[in-house]
Design an enzyme around this catalytic site. Sequence first.
Site, PDB file in Angstrom:
ATOM      1  N   ARG B  93      45.026  47.673  35.469  1.00  0.00           N
ATOM      2  CA  ARG B  93      43.558  47.684  35.328  1.00  0.00           C
ATOM      3  C   ARG B  93      42.704  47.561  36.071  1.00  0.00           C
ATOM      4  O   ARG B  93      42.801  47.870  37.214  1.00  0.00           O
ATOM      5  CB  ARG B  93      42.883  46.172  34.613  1.00  0.00           C
ATOM      6  CG  ARG B  93      43.520  45.203  35.971  1.00  0.00           C
ATOM      7  CD  ARG B  93      42.511  43.931  35.407  1.00  0.00           C
ATOM      8  NE  ARG B  93      42.716  42.518  36.064  1.00  0.00           N
ATOM      9  CZ  ARG B  93      41.778  42.575  37.012  1.00  0.00           C
ATOM     10  NH1 ARG B  93      41.161  43.185  37.358  1.00  0.00           N
ATOM     11  NH2 ARG B  93      42.270  41.196  37.391  1.00  0.00           N
ATOM     12  N   ASP B  96      38.204  44.075  40.031  1.00  0.00           N
ATOM     13  CA  ASP B  96      38.718  43.293  41.377  1.00  0.00           C
ATOM     14  C   ASP B  96      39.413  42.187  41.254  1.00  0.00           C
ATOM     15  O   ASP B  96      40.132  42.453  39.881  1.00  0.00           O
ATOM     16  CB  ASP B  96      37.198  43.164  42.122  1.00  0.00           C
ATOM     17  CG  ASP B  96      37.711  42.702  43.679  1.00  0.00           C
ATOM     18  OD1 ASP B  96      38.653  42.505  43.763  1.00  0.00           O
ATOM     19  OD2 ASP B  96      36.463  43.927  43.993  1.00  0.00           O
ATOM     20  N   GLY B 163      38.346  44.043  32.696  1.00  0.00           N
ATOM     21  CA  GLY B 163      39.478  44.423  33.156  1.00  0.00           C
ATOM     22  C   GLY B 163      40.082  45.319  32.436  1.00  0.00           C
ATOM     23  O   GLY B 163      40.897  44.899  31.510  1.00  0.00           O
ATOM     24  N   GLY B 174      42.168  43.359  29.438  1.00  0.00           N
ATOM     25  CA  GLY B 174      40.103  43.112  28.094  1.00  0.00           C
ATOM     26  C   GLY B 174      39.332  42.211  29.127  1.00  0.00           C
ATOM     27  O   GLY B 174      39.230  42.807  29.820  1.00  0.00           O
ATOM     28  N   LEU B 175      39.281  41.481  27.914  1.00  0.00           N
ATOM     29  CA  LEU B 175      38.567  40.218  28.502  1.00  0.00           C
ATOM     30  C   LEU B 175      38.886  39.032  28.562  1.00  0.00           C
ATOM     31  O   LEU B 175      39.658  38.448  28.290  1.00  0.00           O
ATOM     32  CB  LEU B 175      36.708  40.003  27.793  1.00  0.00           C
ATOM     33  CG  LEU B 175      37.293  40.298  26.287  1.00  0.00           C
ATOM     34  CD1 LEU B 175      37.163  38.243  25.791  1.00  0.00           C
ATOM     35  CD2 LEU B 175      35.910  40.194  25.383  1.00  0.00           C
ATOM     36  N   ALA B 176      37.751  38.312  29.390  1.00  0.00           N
ATOM     37  CA  ALA B 176      38.040  36.487  29.444  1.00  0.00           C
ATOM     38  C   ALA B 176      36.908  35.840  29.771  1.00  0.00           C
ATOM     39  O   ALA B 176      35.993  35.933  30.188  1.00  0.00           O
ATOM     40  CB  ALA B 176      39.014  36.675  31.111  1.00  0.00           C
ATOM     41  N   CYS B 192      35.757  38.755  41.491  1.00  0.00           N
ATOM     42  CA  CYS B 192      35.243  40.447  40.891  1.00  0.00           C
ATOM     43  C   CYS B 192      34.601  40.511  42.572  1.00  0.00           C
ATOM     44  O   CYS B 192      33.870  41.968  41.846  1.00  0.00           O
ATOM     45  CB  CYS B 192      34.306  40.199  39.615  1.00  0.00           C
ATOM     46  SG  CYS B 192      35.311  39.123  38.105  1.00  0.00           S
TER      47      CYS B 192
END
Lengths: 157, 249
Positions: B93, B96, B163, B174-176, B192
Site C-alpha cells: 500500500r 508510511d 493507505g 483502505g482506511l483506519a 505516518c
Amino acid sequence: MASRLLCASSMIASHLRISISQRGFSSVVLKDLKYADSHEWVKIEGNKATVGITDHAQEHLGDVVYVELPDVGRSVSQGESFGAVESVKATSDINSPVSGKVFQVNQNLSESPALVNSSPYEQGWIIKVELSDAGEVKKLMDSDKYSKFCEEEDAKH
Amino acid sequence: MHVHCSMKCLTDLEMRSPRTLEVWRLGTVNYLKSLKIQDKLVSERKAHQIPDTLLSLQHPPTYTLGKRRTDHNLLIPQSELTKIGAELHYTQRGGDITFHGPHQAILYPIISLRGIGYGARNYVETLERSMIEFASMYGVKARPGNKCETGVWVGDRKIGAIGVRISSGITSHGLAFNIDPDMKYFEHIVPCGIADKEVTSLKRETDDLLPSEEVVHEQLITCFAKAFSYDDVVWKEDPAVILDTKDNE
C-alpha cells in the site's frame, strides 16, 4: 543530438489540447503516441519503445512522491504491471502497454518523482523497452480514441 | 435492468445504472489473513465476478509499512515487538508506518475506480470525506490533511489514516479510524512518518457516549456508502464464507 531536436520539435507540433468541460481543465494528449486504457503512453521508434503515464493519469493521481522502477533486463508483458507510483498515500500499479525487455529505466525519478507530474511525456518517461511483439501495438488506442476515452471516463462522476 | 430509469435519457442511463456495495463485517482478523482475502477479492472484482465490496474489521496489534518500506519510523527494535504483543508487516500500500489494533475501525474497500471514473486523488479525498462525515456524527470537527499529510485530523491531531493500493483500477487496503485504541502503541512509531503531530481517537475528542462497536462500525460504513453514492448496500450475513477461503499457499 540533431535527431533529438527533431524529435522535440515534432512533439511540440503534435500537441493536441482537449478541453474536458466537466472538469474545467484540459488534459494533454499527444498525436504521435499510442495509449492503453490504463492511461499509459508508448512512443514507438523501430523496435524500441518509451513508456510513461499520461497527463490525464498524473492529474488524477496527485503529486507523485515515489516511483517503483523495474530492474533493467526484466521482461514486461502488455497489460501487466511492471512498477508503481505513489501519491496521496495510494500506490497505483503501472501496466506496460507493450511486451518486451526493459533496457533502460529513468533513474531521475528516484530523486525527482515529481517529474511524472510536471513532464509526463518527456522528462517523466519511466522505462524503455525492446519490443518482442510489434504487432501488439495495434491493440492500443491512437490519440483521438484516447481523448474520447478520457472524456467518457471523466463523465462518469 | 434500466426499468427504474425509464424517464431518463440514454446517456443518463449509461452513467447511472444502480451501484451496489456488498459489505462483510468480519470482526477481528489477523493482518496476513486479511491480505489473502483482499487479494482474492481484487482478482474477483477485476474479473467482474463480484460487485464493489467493503470489508469492515479490526486487527490484533499490528504495525504495517507501505511500499516505501520506511522502517526507520519504527522506534523499537523488531525483536521487541513480540514482547508488546504486536506483529510487523511490509505491504504494497501507499503511505508510511502505522499501527492497527483493537478498537480501531478499519474499512478495506475493494472497488472499481474505473466504474466511477475516479483516480487515486478523488478516491482518497472521498475516503477522507467519509471519515469526516462519520466524526461529525459525534460532534467532532475533523478536516482533511494538508498537502502531503493525507488522512483525517482534529486540529493537529490525527484521528484517521489512509493507505491504499490501486491495481488495474481496483482498490485494496483502505482506511483506519481510531475509535478507542490503546494509544501507547503509537509511541513506538513515528506515525505516518509525521514527527511532530499527535494521534487521537474518537473517545478522546467527543463528549458523547459511544454506542457499541457494532453500531459505530455500521455508522462508518453508512458514511462510506453515502460518500461514494451507492444506491444499494447489501449486508452479507455469513463471514465464514469469506474467512474460511481455502488458501493454496
